[in-house]
Motif scaffolding. Structure first.
Motif, short mmCIF file in Angstrom:
data_model
loop_
_atom_site.label_atom_id
_atom_site.label_comp_id
_atom_site.label_asym_id
_atom_site.label_seq_id
_atom_site.Cartn_x
_atom_site.Cartn_y
_atom_site.Cartn_z
N ILE A 259 -1.54 -8.22 -10.47
CA ILE A 259 -0.43 -9.13 -10.11
C ILE A 259 -0.84 -9.92 -8.86
O ILE A 259 -0.67 -11.14 -8.79
N LEU A 260 -1.39 -9.20 -7.89
CA LEU A 260 -1.79 -9.84 -6.62
C LEU A 260 -2.75 -11.01 -6.87
O LEU A 260 -2.67 -12.05 -6.21
N LYS B 121 -9.35 3.05 1.89
CA LYS B 121 -7.94 2.84 1.57
C LYS B 121 -7.79 2.74 0.07
O LYS B 121 -8.56 2.02 -0.57
N THR B 122 -6.80 3.47 -0.49
CA THR B 122 -6.50 3.24 -1.90
C THR B 122 -5.31 2.28 -1.98
O THR B 122 -4.42 2.32 -1.13
N MET B 123 -5.31 1.43 -2.98
CA MET B 123 -4.22 0.45 -3.11
C MET B 123 -2.94 1.13 -3.63
O MET B 123 -3.01 2.16 -4.30
N PRO B 124 -1.79 0.54 -3.35
CA PRO B 124 -0.53 1.19 -3.76
C PRO B 124 -0.26 1.07 -5.27
O PRO B 124 -0.52 0.03 -5.87
N LYS C 187 -2.55 -10.75 2.02
CA LYS C 187 -2.55 -10.26 0.63
C LYS C 187 -2.30 -8.75 0.61
O LYS C 187 -1.70 -8.22 -0.32
N ARG C 188 -2.80 -8.08 1.66
CA ARG C 188 -2.57 -6.64 1.75
C ARG C 188 -1.06 -6.37 1.84
O ARG C 188 -0.52 -5.51 1.16
N ALA C 189 -0.41 -7.15 2.68
CA ALA C 189 1.04 -6.99 2.84
C ALA C 189 1.76 -7.32 1.54
O ALA C 189 2.72 -6.65 1.14
N LEU C 190 1.24 -8.35 0.85
CA LEU C 190 1.88 -8.74 -0.41
C LEU C 190 1.71 -7.64 -1.47
O LEU C 190 2.64 -7.35 -2.23
N ALA C 191 0.55 -7.01 -1.48
CA ALA C 191 0.34 -5.90 -2.44
C ALA C 191 1.34 -4.78 -2.19
O ALA C 191 1.90 -4.20 -3.13
N GLU C 192 1.58 -4.48 -0.91
CA GLU C 192 2.54 -3.43 -0.59
C GLU C 192 3.93 -3.83 -1.09
O GLU C 192 4.66 -3.02 -1.64
N LYS C 193 4.25 -5.11 -0.92
CA LYS C 193 5.57 -5.59 -1.35
C LYS C 193 5.69 -5.52 -2.87
O LYS C 193 6.72 -5.10 -3.41
N ILE C 194 4.63 -5.93 -3.57
CA ILE C 194 4.66 -5.90 -5.04
C ILE C 194 4.91 -4.46 -5.52
O ILE C 194 5.80 -4.21 -6.34
N ALA C 195 4.11 -3.53 -4.99
CA ALA C 195 4.23 -2.14 -5.47
C ALA C 195 5.59 -1.54 -5.15
O ALA C 195 6.18 -0.81 -5.95
N ALA C 196 6.11 -1.88 -3.95
CA ALA C 196 7.38 -1.28 -3.54
C ALA C 196 8.57 -1.90 -4.25
O ALA C 196 9.57 -1.22 -4.50
N SER C 197 8.48 -3.19 -4.59
CA SER C 197 9.68 -3.84 -5.13
C SER C 197 9.65 -3.98 -6.65
O SER C 197 10.67 -4.34 -7.25
#
Ligand code: FES
Length: 499
Positions: free
Chosen positions: A264-265, A247-250, A467-477
């Motif tokens: 940030i995470l 998996k690559t991070m967002p 934390k995975r979900a939080l990373a997605e939220k950080i990148a998207a928002s």
């Protein structure tokens, strides 16, 4: 016509059959020699030095302008400035196997996890590559660091994009996949029954090159690649020797990559006060964030912090001067790995400039008062041109920080901490970073050195679903603020060039 090129290096003697008239740097890169060609063959870094053993070649005009008389007398030439027209023997110093000391928050290394899953986390920096094996709690079992094997294709993201766009994408992709495979082969603690995933982070370009995706769109307006979001695939599909989910991070944007998301995470919490993260590199990535508000920007700082563009500069690898002090005329240095000094990495450069300022050997305009060079250690000098490079780099970062804070409508008082991270992050002296004006002076007493925050965030992403979900939220928002479009940038930049 075909010729024989013999190469003498740490690997021993190797023979290659090449075409007459081939460029020596191209040949060496093709066969995996990394000779520190940081400008990618533009004959401007003067780092691609090789010795012509037989026959001796007369120097080219580029050799003469880039090398000292002593080097020319010792038959040293620039690989990128020489073409091979007859059977030849050259001697090279190959850095591709050079161990990079991980500048992460020194991970706690333990021998072997007793239960649970294990994960690989790979942080692909433009200059260095870090790979760690962690257990399910995020503890590091084994860690490896190397210079990024794509370095012969250029020191910065732009030259790699250019090479990829001109048909070189397979070279860059193979270089990074091959390098990861070599590290995997050398690992002592890989347990295939426990190993469950690989997480990969890096800037947006590095992730495109790792996945073999077309990154040419990142090189021109409107600067868009093929993806920003998390990508999922399998190791075998990428040519890795391990078939596991990858998996690559967002990414946040084209110039604020998943390494910033990860940074940030690793630092975000519930505080109502803002934090500022400055990830130093050729392209400095900057984040301003609190709870659920995230702003990001980037600044082209130039490669000074990675050691390129600095005459005796080098990445944060063994032998680099990582810290320097000058008190009452006495100089003290520390090198990575406690080896004899061979050059200066980014943190050493910050210290040297700060200490020269403190000792009034450098004035606020960047003029060296004792002449055009200063001896930092035996055979290692800092030059007036290096100081200029450093001024441009620090001015770009300080301007970007200032403008990001203004654009986000945040006061300096609302910021509780300023984290400095990067490949040489752990070695930075916060007081010296403040002294040279790397960060606007209103924030200088809030600076904290944070090590490799990208790698720390990557480990969280690999091991913790929340934390995975939080990373997605950080990148998207996150809101990306494009400073290049701001008319004020150049005026502020000029102001920040002064020390
Ligand atoms: S001078 Fe040859 S690669 Fe930079």
């Amino acid at each position: 016509m075909r010729l024989e090129l013999r190469v003498i290096s740490d690997r021993g003697r190797q023979k290659f059959t090449i075409e007459a008239g081939e460029n020596l740097l191209d040949v060496l890169s093709r066969y995996g020699y990394d000779i520190g060609a940081v400008c990618g063959g533009k004959a401007s870094c003067y780092k691609c030095k090789v010795e012509f053993v037989d026959p001796v070649k007369p120097p080219t005009p580029k050799d003469i302008s880039g090398l000292s008389k002593k080097e020319l007398d010792e038959n040293i030439r620039l690989a990128c400035a020489n073409f091979i027209w007859e059977d030849s023997t050259v001697r090279v110093k190959d850095a591709s196997k050079m161990e990079v000391l991980l500048a992460a928050k020194e991970p706690e290394i333990r021998q072997q996890s007793t239960s649970g899953h294990e994960h690989l986390v790979v942080d692909i920096g433009t200059t260095t590559l870090a790979l760690v094996l962690v257990d399910s709690s995020g503890k590091v079992i084994e860690a490896h660091g190397r210079k990024n094997a794509q370095a012969p294709y250029g020191a910065d993201v732009i030259s790699r994009i250019k090479h990829a766009s001109q048909g070189g994408l397979p070279d860059l992709n193979k270089a990074i996949i091959g390098q990861i495979n070599l590290i995997l082969k050398s690992m002592k603690n890989l347990n295939l029954d426990r190993l469950t995933s690989m997480t990969v982070l890096g800037n947006t370009t590095m992730l495109h090159l790792f996945l073999g995706k077309d990154c040419s769109g990142l090189g021109f307006h409107p600067y868009q690649g093929e993806f920003l979001a998390t990508q999922e695939t399998r190791g075998k599909a990428l040519g890795l020797d391990l078939d596991l989910p990858v998996k690559t991070m967002p990414n946040i944007s084209s110039f604020a990559g998943s390494d910033l998301t990860a940074g940030i995470l690793s630092l975000t919490d519930k505080s109502e006060k803002y934090k500022l993260l400055v990830d130093l590199g050729t392209n400095a990535e900057i984040a301003l964030f609190k709870k659920d508000k995230f702003f990001a920007a980037s600044a082209a700082a130039g490669p000074a912090f990675e050691g390129a563009g600095i005459k005796q500069g080098m990445p944060a690898i063994a032998g680099a001067i990582s810290s320097f002090s000058l008190v009452n005329g006495v100089t003290r240095i520390k090198t990575i790995g406690n080896l004899l000094p061979v050059g200066i990495c980014g943190s050493g450069l910050i210290d040297i400039v700060a200490q020269l300022l403190e000792n009034r050997l450098l004035d606020e305009t960047g003029h060296m008062l004792l002449g055009p060079q200063f001896e930092v250690a035996e055979n290692v000098y800092i030059y007036a041109e290096d100081i200029r490079e450093m001024q441009l780099a620090k001015a770009a970062i300080a301007t970007a920080v200032d403008m990001l804070i203004a654009a986000a409508n945040v006061d300096f008082d609302d910021i509780e901490k300023v984290y400095l991270s990067g490949g040489f992050g752990s070695y930075i002296n916060a007081a010296n970073a403040a002294r040279i004006g790397l960060i606007p002076k209103e924030l200088s007493d809030k600076i904290k050195v944070a090590g490799n925050t990208g790698l720390s965030g990557g480990i969280l992403f690999a091991t913790d679903e929340k934390k995975r979900a939080l990373a997605e939220k950080i990148a998207a928002s996150a809101t990306y603020i494009d400073l290049a479009q701001n008319a004020e940038f150049s005026q502020k930049y000029i102001d920040y060039i002064m020390f």
